[in-house]
Design a protein around this motif. Structure first.
Motif, PDB file in Angstrom:
ATOM      1  N   PHE A 283     118.923  29.595  45.848  1.00  0.00           N
ATOM      2  CA  PHE A 283     119.335  28.955  44.594  1.00  0.00           C
ATOM      3  C   PHE A 283     120.413  29.768  43.894  1.00  0.00           C
ATOM      4  O   PHE A 283     121.274  29.202  43.194  1.00  0.00           O
ATOM      5  N   GLY A 295     123.318  23.476  40.021  1.00  0.00           N
ATOM      6  CA  GLY A 295     121.895  23.740  39.867  1.00  0.00           C
ATOM      7  C   GLY A 295     121.187  22.621  39.142  1.00  0.00           C
ATOM      8  O   GLY A 295     120.068  22.224  39.512  1.00  0.00           O
ATOM      9  N   ILE A 299     118.126  20.289  40.529  1.00  0.00           N
ATOM     10  CA  ILE A 299     116.879  20.133  39.780  1.00  0.00           C
ATOM     11  C   ILE A 299     116.643  18.662  39.463  1.00  0.00           C
ATOM     12  O   ILE A 299     115.510  18.171  39.502  1.00  0.00           O
ATOM     13  N   PHE A 302     115.077  16.958  42.423  1.00  0.00           N
ATOM     14  CA  PHE A 302     113.642  17.245  42.495  1.00  0.00           C
ATOM     15  C   PHE A 302     112.871  16.443  41.443  1.00  0.00           C
ATOM     16  O   PHE A 302     111.779  15.931  41.718  1.00  0.00           O
ATOM     17  N   ALA A 303     113.448  16.345  40.231  1.00  0.00           N
ATOM     18  CA  ALA A 303     112.795  15.564  39.179  1.00  0.00           C
ATOM     19  C   ALA A 303     112.701  14.092  39.578  1.00  0.00           C
ATOM     20  O   ALA A 303     111.678  13.428  39.338  1.00  0.00           O
ATOM     21  N   THR A 336     108.896  24.423  43.437  1.00  0.00           N
ATOM     22  CA  THR A 336     110.285  24.416  42.972  1.00  0.00           C
ATOM     23  C   THR A 336     110.428  25.245  41.706  1.00  0.00           C
ATOM     24  O   THR A 336     111.356  26.059  41.569  1.00  0.00           O
ATOM     25  N   PHE A 337     109.500  25.043  40.761  1.00  0.00           N
ATOM     26  CA  PHE A 337     109.554  25.788  39.502  1.00  0.00           C
ATOM     27  C   PHE A 337     109.438  27.293  39.744  1.00  0.00           C
ATOM     28  O   PHE A 337     110.204  28.076  39.184  1.00  0.00           O
ATOM     29  N   ILE A 340     112.753  28.804  41.397  1.00  0.00           N
ATOM     30  CA  ILE A 340     113.885  28.903  40.469  1.00  0.00           C
ATOM     31  C   ILE A 340     113.592  29.914  39.369  1.00  0.00           C
ATOM     32  O   ILE A 340     114.478  30.670  38.942  1.00  0.00           O
TER      33      ILE A 340
END
Length: 405
Positions: A283, A295, A299, A302-303, A336-337, A340
């Motif tokens: 990332f 970035g 994200i 993914f959301a 993911t959280f 990052i």
């Protein structure tokens, strides 16, 4: 002989009422989002890994070629799993769970392969697998089955902790046998979400996880290797040349990218400065080359993926399906959280890869199999009233009778 409309055939009504579930097509918006993430991941993996691959293997495409092969295998597995009946999945759930426990145990055998001071891989000669990835999907399947079967009994404390034990065992084995605290946290997070959406006794859940949090912090403080990571996280400037080196270089990469980035392929931090630039730290290279904007777009993908699974969750027809989708969505969201947050130094370094993007064969294959489970759920839905009428009409027509609806 045709029956009169005012004399319904009760046997026929009973048969028709069973036909309230239909199987439709796959949720193609979900498939498209997954494919976008995979393509984005392959593109950035080549950019982030080409320098190291050339130095180590004499082939700048070494990592991306391996990832592409595993991605194809994972996509095939995803579509196969999507069309496997849920009854078959349920029957094999505890076989898969037992296999995951066995695979973790094999880390203590000669098959266990050490890397960076931790034994997390099984070397099977022809390939290597990471057992913790099997544990994740096994825990999701086991909790889905148990919650689906005993949802109405979860108010009972014994039943609650019986179900939770399958999550705790998976997380515990991962931490104790492979020294992988990050994956253990992810598994516990998956269990929390799956129990939260299905259990009314939220107080027990919160108390249990509060106790686990205290135990986890104590474990990290007692283990010198974990304690140093926390100290490096809190005082990164003092450890910039040692334990904090990786994160320091990752922050340099993110900061130098600005809003728009230096341009695809133009990272300087990937030239030996950021360790594991193709893996956990990818990332940072994305942010350097594509900037904050890149970035945010990643994200956003993914959301969008999690949101699409939320739609499938809302349309699910039974507890098992809903909890299964919640488990997969929480896995991707939590991992993911954490990745990052680690790269941006919001959390201590835990060595968690970025889903669908970081290099790793086991990870991408099992993640795509989890997506296949969600797609399988998306194919199942209740018939609408109009669809039921059409089904009954067609069945009655085939029997030579008049529709009663």
């Amino acid at each position: 002989m045709k029956r009169k409309p005012n004399q319904p055939d009760m046997k026929l009504i009973k048969v028709n009422k069973r036909k309230n579930i239909i199987r439709g097509s796959l949720d193609w918006p979900l498939v498209i989002v997954v494919c976008l993430l995979l393509v984005f991941g392959l593109l950035m993996l080549y950019s982030a890994s080409s320098y190291n691959a050339q130095l180590k293997f004499g082939n700048p495409a070494f990592y991306v070629n391996n990832q592409l092969r595993n991605t194809v295998i994972g996509l095939i597995a995803m579509f196969v799993v999507a069309f496997i009946p849920q009854t078959v999945v349920k029957k094999t759930t505890f076989i898969i769970y037992a296999f995951s426990v066995l695979a973790m145990g094999l880390l203590l055998s000669p098959l266990g392969e050490e890397y960076n001071g931790a034994t997390r891989w099984l070397n099977l000669k022809v390939t290597s697998i990471q057992p913790s990835e099997i544990v994740k999907i096994a825990v999701i399947l086991a909790l889905s089955y148990l919650i689906g079967k005993f949802a109405q009994y979860l108010y009972n404390v014994k039943m609650f902790y019986f179900v939770f034990a399958f999550c705790a065992v998976g997380a515990g084995l991962t931490v104790l046998l492979s020294d992988d605290l990050g994956t253990g946290i992810i598994i516990l997070g998956i269990g929390f979400v799956m129990l939260f959406v299905s259990c009314e006794r939220v107080r027990w859940l919160l108390i249990t996880y509060a106790g686990i949090a205290v135990a986890g912090v104590s474990y990290m403080l007692l283990r010198s290797t974990k304690r140093v990571r926390i100290e490096a996280w809190l005082h990164i400037d003092q450890y910039a040349d040692d334990k904090g080196y990786q994160i320091t270089q990752a922050l340099y990469a993110i900061g130098s990218g600005g809003f728009m980035g230096k341009g695809l392929g133009k990272s300087t931090q990937k030239l030996g400065f950021v360790p594991e630039s193709e893996n956990d730290m990818i990332f940072s290279i994305i942010s350097e080359e594509l900037g904050i904007l890149g970035g945010i777009i990643l994200i956003g993908l993914f959301a969008l993926l999690v949101w699409r699974m939320k739609k499938i969750y809302d349309n699910s027809t039974d507890v098992y399906s809903r909890v299964l989708v919640a488990g997969v969505a929480s896995h991707i969201a939590i991992q993911t959280f954490i990745n990052i947050a680690v790269v941006s130094n919001l959390l201590p370094n835990t060595g968690v890869p970025l889903p669908f993007v970081s290099y790793g064969g086991s990870a991408v294959i099992f993640l795509l199999m989890e997506i296949g489970l969600v797609l399988s759920v998306s194919r199942i839905r209740e018939q609408t009233t109009d669809e039921k009428r059409q089904t009954y009409y067609q069945q009655d027509k085939e029997r030579g009778t008049e529709s009663i609806l």
